[in-house]
Design an enzyme around this catalytic site. Structure first.
Site, mmCIF file in Angstrom:
data_model
loop_
_atom_site.group_PDB
_atom_site.id
_atom_site.type_symbol
_atom_site.label_atom_id
_atom_site.label_comp_id
_atom_site.label_asym_id
_atom_site.label_seq_id
_atom_site.Cartn_x
_atom_site.Cartn_y
_atom_site.Cartn_z
ATOM 1 N N HIS A 29 -1.030 -1.071 13.942
ATOM 2 C CA HIS A 29 -2.373 -1.682 13.838
ATOM 3 C C HIS A 29 -2.508 -2.427 15.350
ATOM 4 O O HIS A 29 -1.453 -3.357 15.613
ATOM 5 C CB HIS A 29 -2.774 -2.522 12.683
ATOM 6 C CG HIS A 29 -2.444 -1.703 11.417
ATOM 7 N ND1 HIS A 29 -3.341 -0.667 11.134
ATOM 8 C CD2 HIS A 29 -1.860 -2.227 10.343
ATOM 9 C CE1 HIS A 29 -2.892 -0.130 9.933
ATOM 10 N NE2 HIS A 29 -2.125 -0.981 9.448
ATOM 11 N N THR A 42 2.951 2.670 10.322
ATOM 12 C CA THR A 42 1.790 3.214 11.295
ATOM 13 C C THR A 42 1.853 1.768 12.242
ATOM 14 O O THR A 42 2.389 0.651 11.963
ATOM 15 C CB THR A 42 0.662 3.418 10.527
ATOM 16 O OG1 THR A 42 -0.277 3.948 11.492
ATOM 17 C CG2 THR A 42 -0.039 2.137 9.811
ATOM 18 N N CYS A 50 3.020 7.272 10.103
ATOM 19 C CA CYS A 50 2.916 7.870 8.554
ATOM 20 C C CYS A 50 3.747 8.725 8.422
ATOM 21 O O CYS A 50 3.460 9.408 7.315
ATOM 22 C CB CYS A 50 1.472 8.343 8.505
ATOM 23 S SG CYS A 50 -0.046 7.089 8.996
ATOM 24 N N GLY A 66 2.039 4.833 1.880
ATOM 25 C CA GLY A 66 2.166 5.150 3.127
ATOM 26 C C GLY A 66 3.360 4.607 3.746
ATOM 27 O O GLY A 66 4.011 3.495 3.395
ATOM 28 N N ARG A 80 0.916 -1.183 0.054
ATOM 29 C CA ARG A 80 -0.085 0.011 -0.076
ATOM 30 C C ARG A 80 0.940 1.207 -0.062
ATOM 31 O O ARG A 80 2.082 1.063 0.375
ATOM 32 C CB ARG A 80 -1.030 0.021 1.190
ATOM 33 C CG ARG A 80 0.067 0.004 2.664
ATOM 34 C CD ARG A 80 -0.771 0.484 3.819
ATOM 35 N NE ARG A 80 -0.210 0.369 5.025
ATOM 36 C CZ ARG A 80 0.734 1.123 5.655
ATOM 37 N NH1 ARG A 80 1.082 2.108 4.918
ATOM 38 N NH2 ARG A 80 1.170 0.922 6.559
#
Length: 229
Positions: A89, A87, A182, A84, A82
């Site tokens: 999760h 980050t 990010c 970006g 993806r």
């Protein structure tokens, strides 16, 4: 004209890697379903990560030493196809992976990202969070002031989307302290629970989220229990 049907896969609390595998099966189904007329190949995969994991996109792999520090904190590490940078999760976060055919929908990628932002903004308004906003490019996602509430990172191959958004509901935000989320220096991270002053779980937001999804993407939702269906 009847609205397109989008299959909903509610995985519940699942490992991040498992949600990615279900998503890839949905991408394969969307490609196989291509043809004239409204095909049945579109899906949205919804899950809550069962364990903490740091994931990065095409541009954001951490250095080996940084990766080892994150692993030492008890988190998994994952690369994702993806856009970006890195980050977090984890539990208390809603992951939504729409698998949509942008060519069939005549929807450019930039407008698709804006539609994901609009989806979360509508959800926020339903919950009483009218101050949530999207920022102009190059920023993406949904924000409360200078703190990101929802991150967006998508992939589009042969006009079929994957990945999508991560909405902090009751996420333990201290996990973000160990990275630059990010890749945005000087920005914070927040959650629905923090902003609303009450405990908001992933389960609490699923129904209004799906209502907003139907509105934004002009579709009818069909629920599937088995990810292999």
């Amino acid at each position: 004209m009847s609205r397109a049907a989008v299959r909903v896969l509610r995985l519940g609390l699942r490992p991040y890697a498992e949600a990615l595998r279900v998503q890839e099966r949905c991408v394969g189904a969307a490609r196989a379903a291509r043809g004239p007329g409204p095909g049945p190949g579109e899906s949205v995969v919804l899950s809550e990560p069962a364990a903490p994991v740091y994931a990065w996109g095409l541009r954001g792999a951490p250095a080996a030493e940084a990766a080892e520090r994150l692993r030492a904190r008890g988190a998994g590490l994952a690369a994702a196809r993806r856009g970006g940078r890195i980050t977090f999760h984890g539990p208390g976060q809603l992951l939504a992976f729409p698998v949509l055919d942008l060519r069939r929908r005549h929807l450019p990628l930039r407008r698709y990202v804006a539609a994901l932002e609009e989806l979360v903004l509508r959800l926020c308004r339903r919950l009483g969070l009218a101050a949530a906003r999207a920022l102009p490019p190059p920023f993406t996602g949904v924000w409360m002031g200078d703190s990101k509430l929802c991150a967006i990172g998508v992939h589009c191959g042969n006009h079929i989307t994957s990945h999508g958004l991560a909405l902090n509901c009751c996420t333990d935000l201290t996990w973000f302290d160990h990275i630059v989320p990010c890749g945005l220096e000087g920005k914070g991270v927040t959650s629905l629970s923090r902003e609303l002053g009450r405990h908001v779980t992933v389960e609490h937001v699923l129904e209004p989220f799906l209502d907003a999804f139907q509105e934004v993407f002009d579709c009818t939702l069909v629920f599937a229990e088995d990810p292999g269906d």
